[in-house]
Design an enzyme around this catalytic site. Sequence first.
Site, PDB file in Angstrom:
ATOM      1  N   TYR A 141       0.850  -1.342   0.015  1.00  0.00           N
ATOM      2  CA  TYR A 141      -0.155  -0.070   0.047  1.00  0.00           C
ATOM      3  C   TYR A 141       0.947   1.301   0.046  1.00  0.00           C
ATOM      4  O   TYR A 141       0.436   2.347  -0.564  1.00  0.00           O
ATOM      5  CB  TYR A 141      -0.790   0.101   1.201  1.00  0.00           C
ATOM      6  CG  TYR A 141      -2.020  -0.784   1.123  1.00  0.00           C
ATOM      7  CD1 TYR A 141      -2.170  -2.255   0.611  1.00  0.00           C
ATOM      8  CD2 TYR A 141      -3.383  -0.410   1.703  1.00  0.00           C
ATOM      9  CE1 TYR A 141      -3.567  -2.873   0.588  1.00  0.00           C
ATOM     10  CE2 TYR A 141      -4.418  -0.820   1.624  1.00  0.00           C
ATOM     11  CZ  TYR A 141      -4.528  -2.290   1.026  1.00  0.00           C
ATOM     12  OH  TYR A 141      -5.892  -2.884   1.031  1.00  0.00           O
ATOM     13  N   LYS A 188       4.038 -15.029   1.898  1.00  0.00           N
ATOM     14  CA  LYS A 188       4.279 -15.757   0.433  1.00  0.00           C
ATOM     15  C   LYS A 188       5.586 -15.854   0.389  1.00  0.00           C
ATOM     16  O   LYS A 188       6.318 -15.559  -0.791  1.00  0.00           O
ATOM     17  CB  LYS A 188       3.531 -14.836  -0.424  1.00  0.00           C
ATOM     18  CG  LYS A 188       3.285 -15.663  -1.808  1.00  0.00           C
ATOM     19  CD  LYS A 188       2.503 -16.767  -1.903  1.00  0.00           C
ATOM     20  CE  LYS A 188       2.459 -17.432  -3.247  1.00  0.00           C
ATOM     21  NZ  LYS A 188       1.451 -18.686  -3.233  1.00  0.00           N
ATOM     22  N   ASP A 220      -2.044 -18.502   0.447  1.00  0.00           N
ATOM     23  CA  ASP A 220      -2.981 -19.018  -0.240  1.00  0.00           C
ATOM     24  C   ASP A 220      -3.718 -20.350   0.673  1.00  0.00           C
ATOM     25  O   ASP A 220      -4.865 -20.428   0.731  1.00  0.00           O
ATOM     26  CB  ASP A 220      -2.379 -19.594  -1.729  1.00  0.00           C
ATOM     27  CG  ASP A 220      -1.055 -20.045  -1.444  1.00  0.00           C
ATOM     28  OD1 ASP A 220      -0.732 -20.245  -0.685  1.00  0.00           O
ATOM     29  OD2 ASP A 220      -0.649 -20.733  -2.605  1.00  0.00           O
ATOM     30  N   ASP A 244      -5.653  -7.306   4.789  1.00  0.00           N
ATOM     31  CA  ASP A 244      -7.107  -6.811   4.113  1.00  0.00           C
ATOM     32  C   ASP A 244      -7.847  -8.092   3.759  1.00  0.00           C
ATOM     33  O   ASP A 244      -9.230  -7.917   4.000  1.00  0.00           O
ATOM     34  CB  ASP A 244      -6.616  -5.618   3.210  1.00  0.00           C
ATOM     35  CG  ASP A 244      -7.818  -5.156   2.630  1.00  0.00           C
ATOM     36  OD1 ASP A 244      -8.783  -4.646   3.266  1.00  0.00           O
ATOM     37  OD2 ASP A 244      -7.929  -5.148   1.124  1.00  0.00           O
ATOM     38  N   ASP A 248     -11.582  -9.726   5.442  1.00  0.00           N
ATOM     39  CA  ASP A 248     -12.858  -9.704   4.874  1.00  0.00           C
ATOM     40  C   ASP A 248     -13.513 -11.113   4.651  1.00  0.00           C
ATOM     41  O   ASP A 248     -14.522 -11.350   4.834  1.00  0.00           O
ATOM     42  CB  ASP A 248     -12.785  -9.180   3.407  1.00  0.00           C
ATOM     43  CG  ASP A 248     -13.224  -7.585   3.382  1.00  0.00           C
ATOM     44  OD1 ASP A 248     -13.140  -6.991   4.617  1.00  0.00           O
ATOM     45  OD2 ASP A 248     -13.894  -7.341   2.539  1.00  0.00           O
TER      46      ASP A 248
HETATM   47  C1  IPM Z   1     -10.000  -1.426   5.082  1.00  0.00           C
HETATM   48  C2  IPM Z   1     -10.269  -1.041   3.516  1.00  0.00           C
HETATM   49  C3  IPM Z   1      -9.362  -0.111   3.112  1.00  0.00           C
HETATM   50  C4  IPM Z   1      -8.107  -0.796   3.012  1.00  0.00           C
HETATM   51  C5  IPM Z   1      -9.763   0.491   1.872  1.00  0.00           C
HETATM   52  C6  IPM Z   1     -10.960   1.353   2.071  1.00  0.00           C
HETATM   53  C7  IPM Z   1      -8.567   1.683   1.451  1.00  0.00           C
HETATM   54  O1  IPM Z   1     -10.566  -2.103   2.572  1.00  0.00           O
HETATM   55  O2  IPM Z   1      -9.940  -0.896   6.057  1.00  0.00           O
HETATM   56  O3  IPM Z   1      -9.942  -2.758   5.039  1.00  0.00           O
HETATM   57  O4  IPM Z   1      -7.783  -1.472   2.153  1.00  0.00           O
HETATM   58  O5  IPM Z   1      -7.310  -0.990   3.893  1.00  0.00           O
HETATM   59 MG    MG Z   2     -10.737  -3.958   3.468  1.00  0.00          MG
END
Ligand code: IPM
Ligand code: MG
Length: 357
Positions: A141, A188, A220, A244, A248
Amino acid sequence: MQAKIVTLPGDGIGPEVIAEAVRVLEAVAARFGHTFAFEEALMGGCAIDAVGDPLPEATLAACESADAVLLGAVGGPQWSDPTAAVRPEQGLLRLRQHFDLFANLRPVRTYPALAGHAPLRADLLDGVDILFVRELTSGIYFGERHEQGDGDRAWDTLFYTVDQVERVARVAFESARRRYGKVASVDKANVLAAMRLWRRTVNQVAADYPDVELEHVLVDACTMHLLRNPARFDVILAGNMFGDILSDEASVLAGSLGMLPSASLNASRFGVYEPIHGSAPDIAGRGIANPVATILSAAMLLRHSLGLETEAAAVEAAVDAALADGLRTADLVAPGETPASTAAFGTHVIEHLVQSD
Ligand code: IPM
Ligand code: MG
């Protein structure tokens, strides 16, 4: 105690869920005898519209003067043009970088009251209690080369230093000590040099924590283990992008992305607290968003930035009690059930909070 909390409601459902979390914090203040001063500031798409900058100077100044920041969500289709020079997400990344919020804590647990709601078999979800520790201010990032070429090329550099890995690894090991004593470090290393440095550094840090069990998991394979046997994990340590993605994925275990809070911390106790879900523009303004992730983020704020463990646990217990009462927002109802509104859920949590002893 006295504390100043800056709220950044942001876009979409952000203002709706922040409103409930603020009401809960006000109830905590009244119940436990604290004084919380709130100041609201602009961030994200609404800040672009108002002043042309997703993270205005005035907002940074307000955050500088606060003990902690509570953030809703940023972004929406009107600011998503890939060729746009300013984007809401840039504000979030700059905020993280400005305050050096390198340690992102994302707890994932399952709720007995929601068993049967998650798309995974209930027996797989038994005993799931995971803490993601995601590195938040470096990695791909923030790599030094981050650019769109003129023609058909673009770059994002994956870059880590030993110091960057070491400090977040320490947070993971310290957390594991207070939990179940296990760290799974995700990388990785079979392909990427930066991830070999990651693994080597995590091994060095592990030497200081002989009481904590460490395993290395390739990213993975980790995606698969999270679905096949999520209960095997305690603390999952991951770099910025892998953390990240995996967090999710893991939200599915909790039944809804609307359940997961987060804390982004620096080396002092300062932090930005936010739900891990986005601004959900499709349901914004209808009063139906799930406020749990933001209310639980407020609980993390009480715990990590204000040191108020009893108060944090009381908020978490009140959320559990509301769920046990059968209250469900639209993201969690079974077909045919009537969902609770965002505000009704907040009110119910507050009722439990003021009744608890
Ligand atoms: C998170 C979000 C952010 C990230 C985005 C919105 C920049 O997905 O906080 O997980 O990728 O860190
Ligand atoms: Mg996110």
